[in-house]
Design a protein around this motif. Structure first.
Motif, PDB file in Angstrom:
ATOM      1  N   GLN A  13       0.811  -1.207   0.000  1.00 19.19           N
ATOM      2  CA  GLN A  13       0.000   0.000   0.000  1.00 19.19           C
ATOM      3  C   GLN A  13       0.850   1.265   0.000  1.00 19.19           C
ATOM      4  O   GLN A  13       0.400   2.316  -0.447  1.00 19.19           O
ATOM      5  N   SER A  14       2.084   1.162   0.493  1.00 20.14           N
ATOM      6  CA  SER A  14       2.941   2.345   0.530  1.00 20.14           C
ATOM      7  C   SER A  14       3.271   2.857  -0.862  1.00 20.14           C
ATOM      8  O   SER A  14       3.657   4.014  -1.040  1.00 20.14           O
ATOM      9  N   GLU A  15       3.112   2.011  -1.865  1.00 17.84           N
ATOM     10  CA  GLU A  15       3.405   2.400  -3.243  1.00 17.84           C
ATOM     11  C   GLU A  15       2.239   3.098  -3.941  1.00 17.84           C
ATOM     12  O   GLU A  15       2.402   3.635  -5.033  1.00 17.84           O
ATOM     13  N   ILE A  16       1.068   3.044  -3.344  1.00 21.61           N
ATOM     14  CA  ILE A  16      -0.151   3.437  -4.044  1.00 21.61           C
ATOM     15  C   ILE A  16      -0.072   4.861  -4.581  1.00 21.61           C
ATOM     16  O   ILE A  16      -0.318   5.110  -5.775  1.00 21.61           O
ATOM     17  N   TRP A  17       0.256   5.829  -3.741  1.00 20.42           N
ATOM     18  CA  TRP A  17       0.230   7.221  -4.168  1.00 20.42           C
ATOM     19  C   TRP A  17       1.273   7.490  -5.254  1.00 20.42           C
ATOM     20  O   TRP A  17       0.977   8.150  -6.253  1.00 20.42           O
ATOM     21  N   SER A  18       2.481   6.968  -5.098  1.00 21.16           N
ATOM     22  CA  SER A  18       3.514   7.205  -6.115  1.00 21.16           C
ATOM     23  C   SER A  18       3.144   6.555  -7.438  1.00 21.16           C
ATOM     24  O   SER A  18       3.377   7.135  -8.508  1.00 21.16           O
ATOM     25  N   LEU A  19       2.526   5.378  -7.399  1.00 22.78           N
ATOM     26  CA  LEU A  19       2.094   4.726  -8.634  1.00 22.78           C
ATOM     27  C   LEU A  19       0.956   5.496  -9.301  1.00 22.78           C
ATOM     28  O   LEU A  19       0.903   5.606 -10.530  1.00 22.78           O
ATOM     29  N   LEU A  20       0.042   6.021  -8.486  1.00 25.20           N
ATOM     30  CA  LEU A  20      -1.056   6.805  -9.043  1.00 25.20           C
ATOM     31  C   LEU A  20      -0.532   8.076  -9.701  1.00 25.20           C
ATOM     32  O   LEU A  20      -0.945   8.431 -10.817  1.00 25.20           O
ATOM     33  N   ARG A  21       0.379   8.770  -9.050  1.00 25.82           N
ATOM     34  CA  ARG A  21       0.970   9.979  -9.635  1.00 25.82           C
ATOM     35  C   ARG A  21       1.720   9.671 -10.925  1.00 25.82           C
ATOM     36  O   ARG A  21       1.594  10.397 -11.918  1.00 25.82           O
ATOM     37  N   SER A  22       2.486   8.602 -10.915  1.00 24.94           N
ATOM     38  CA  SER A  22       3.238   8.234 -12.110  1.00 24.94           C
ATOM     39  C   SER A  22       2.301   7.929 -13.280  1.00 24.94           C
ATOM     40  O   SER A  22       2.566   8.325 -14.423  1.00 24.94           O
ATOM     41  N   ALA A  23       1.216   7.240 -12.984  1.00 29.48           N
ATOM     42  CA  ALA A  23       0.241   6.926 -14.036  1.00 29.48           C
ATOM     43  C   ALA A  23      -0.400   8.195 -14.573  1.00 29.48           C
ATOM     44  O   ALA A  23      -0.634   8.325 -15.787  1.00 29.48           O
ATOM     45  N   ALA A  24      -0.694   9.164 -13.686  1.00 25.61           N
ATOM     46  CA  ALA A  24      -1.292  10.425 -14.126  1.00 25.61           C
ATOM     47  C   ALA A  24      -0.305  11.224 -14.982  1.00 25.61           C
ATOM     48  O   ALA A  24      -0.701  11.837 -15.988  1.00 25.61           O
ATOM     49  N   GLU A  25       0.949  11.227 -14.598  1.00 25.95           N
ATOM     50  CA  GLU A  25       1.965  11.936 -15.383  1.00 25.95           C
ATOM     51  C   GLU A  25       2.101  11.327 -16.775  1.00 25.95           C
ATOM     52  O   GLU A  25       2.174  12.048 -17.779  1.00 25.95           O
ATOM     53  N   GLU A  26       2.136  10.007 -16.833  1.00 24.93           N
ATOM     54  CA  GLU A  26       2.248   9.328 -18.124  1.00 24.93           C
ATOM     55  C   GLU A  26       1.019   9.600 -18.986  1.00 24.93           C
ATOM     56  O   GLU A  26       1.125   9.855 -20.190  1.00 24.93           O
ATOM     57  N   ALA A  27      -0.161   9.549 -18.366  1.00 26.53           N
ATOM     58  CA  ALA A  27      -1.396   9.795 -19.114  1.00 26.53           C
ATOM     59  C   ALA A  27      -1.458  11.226 -19.629  1.00 26.53           C
ATOM     60  O   ALA A  27      -1.931  11.474 -20.746  1.00 26.53           O
ATOM     61  N   ALA A  28      -0.992  12.175 -18.831  1.00 27.20           N
ATOM     62  CA  ALA A  28      -1.008  13.580 -19.254  1.00 27.20           C
ATOM     63  C   ALA A  28      -0.101  13.802 -20.459  1.00 27.20           C
ATOM     64  O   ALA A  28      -0.422  14.585 -21.358  1.00 27.20           O
ATOM     65  N   ARG A  29       1.042  13.110 -20.490  1.00 24.23           N
ATOM     66  CA  ARG A  29       1.928  13.210 -21.658  1.00 24.23           C
ATOM     67  C   ARG A  29       1.305  12.561 -22.881  1.00 24.23           C
ATOM     68  O   ARG A  29       1.418  13.081 -24.006  1.00 24.23           O
ATOM     69  N   ALA A  30       0.661  11.443 -22.673  1.00 25.69           N
ATOM     70  CA  ALA A  30       0.107  10.686 -23.805  1.00 25.69           C
ATOM     71  C   ALA A  30      -1.177  11.303 -24.336  1.00 25.69           C
ATOM     72  O   ALA A  30      -1.478  11.171 -25.525  1.00 25.69           O
ATOM     73  N   GLU A  31      -1.944  11.960 -23.462  1.00 29.62           N
ATOM     74  CA  GLU A  31      -3.246  12.509 -23.867  1.00 29.62           C
ATOM     75  C   GLU A  31      -3.374  13.925 -23.327  1.00 29.62           C
ATOM     76  O   GLU A  31      -4.017  14.166 -22.302  1.00 29.62           O
ATOM     77  N   PRO A  32      -2.789  14.913 -24.022  1.00 28.20           N
ATOM     78  CA  PRO A  32      -2.802  16.297 -23.532  1.00 28.20           C
ATOM     79  C   PRO A  32      -4.200  16.861 -23.317  1.00 28.20           C
ATOM     80  O   PRO A  32      -4.382  17.766 -22.496  1.00 28.20           O
ATOM     81  N   HIS A  33      -5.201  16.358 -24.048  1.00 30.91           N
ATOM     82  CA  HIS A  33      -6.561  16.855 -23.869  1.00 30.91           C
ATOM     83  C   HIS A  33      -7.068  16.636 -22.439  1.00 30.91           C
ATOM     84  O   HIS A  33      -7.980  17.342 -21.997  1.00 30.91           O
TER      85      HIS A  33
END
Length: 276
Positions: A13-33
């Motif tokens: 569970q300690s990884e949850i927030w960092s994994l969520l942020r990383s996924a959001a960063e990747e998604a923002a790069r892939a889908e600027p809209h």
């Protein structure tokens, strides 16, 4: 061609927030809209509690109860009871472990109504425990309208829950759901009539409730039991056993180690004909 999942199971569970942020960063790069959405819901926040309060407010705020007011209520709840956020972390971990369709933690956080309904319901339950019943009922109503999941704010919910698809789930006022339970759409944890008092099921740890399962009355479904899809359960279910049918009958004992984690909805090849 075989399908290869894109997401590895979360280790802790300690990884949850960092994994969520990383996924959001990747998604923002892939889908600027979706950059503004991802920044508002995840990237502008310092921890899961802040992001979760914003997400719940964004979803259930309306003209009667503004999003800013909902967020204030969520923040108060998380501060008073940190186990609410810990339960959300465990719920995200449960989705990661049990849903083969998941690509990242961003999916349940932003889009899975089972996860979102659970988190808003936890705040509603906190309100209920504080004697703020009218606001708790408002939360319940909004959750039901938005997600088609009706959880009474009096119901007690464990952590590490997985509501797969979610549509049509109904959980009554005096129901108790243990940790690490998985349930699919159209599950009902209800009463058997117009009786009052303690009248709803008690679901043990690690139970798997199949699609359309109905568990009715103040009965216990024991730890690590399995209720087959479409079953109507009117009697207690022993721990570690499988029930199926209308009305439900025992068909297999033992069921298996952890049915809620394996999400194995199959029944034994040999069905035992004994009643519960």
């Amino acid at each position: 061609m075989s399908f290869q999942p894109k997401f590895e199971v979360v280790v802790s569970q300690s990884e949850i927030w960092s994994l969520l942020r990383s996924a959001a960063e990747e998604a923002a790069r892939a889908e600027p809209h979706l950059g503004s959405l991802l920044n508002a819901t995840v990237l502008s926040h310092g921890d899961l509690a802040a992001a979760l309060s914003f997400q719940i407010a964004r979803k259930i705020g309306d003209n009667e109860l503004a999003a800013m007011s909902v967020r204030e209520v969520c923040t108060d709840a998380f501060t008073a009871d940190p186990t609410i956020v810990a339960a959300a972390e465990a719920d995200l971990q449960a989705v990661a472990e049990r849903d083969p369709a998941i690509r990242s933690l961003l999916q349940p956080f932003l889009y899975f109504k089972g996860f979102q309904a659970l988190q808003a319901s936890r705040v509603g339950h906190w309100l209920w425990s504080q004697g703020r019943e009218t606001l708790a009922f408002h939360f319940q109503s909004r959750i039901s309208e938005l997600f088609q999941i009706d959880i009474h704010p009096g119901a007690r919910l464990g952590s590490g829950l997985f509501l797969d698809h979610g549509t049509g789930i109904v959980i009554g006022e005096t129901a108790v759901v243990g940790d690490d339970v998985s349930m699919l759409h159209n599950v009902t944890l209800g009463g058997t009539g117009a009786e009052r008092g303690d009248r709803h099921p008690k679901i043990g740890k690690g139970v798997l409730l199949g699609a359309g399962a109905k568990v009715l009355g103040n009965i216990v479904v024991g730890d690590y039991a399995k209720v087959a899809s479409g079953s109507v359960v009117l009697k207690p279910v022993p721990s570690g056993c499988t029930v199926a049918g209308v009305p439900a009958r025992l068909v297999n004992c033992p069921t298996g180690a952890e049915p809620a984690r394996t999400m194995d909805h199959t029944l034994a090849d040999v069905v035992f004909d004994f009643s519960i």
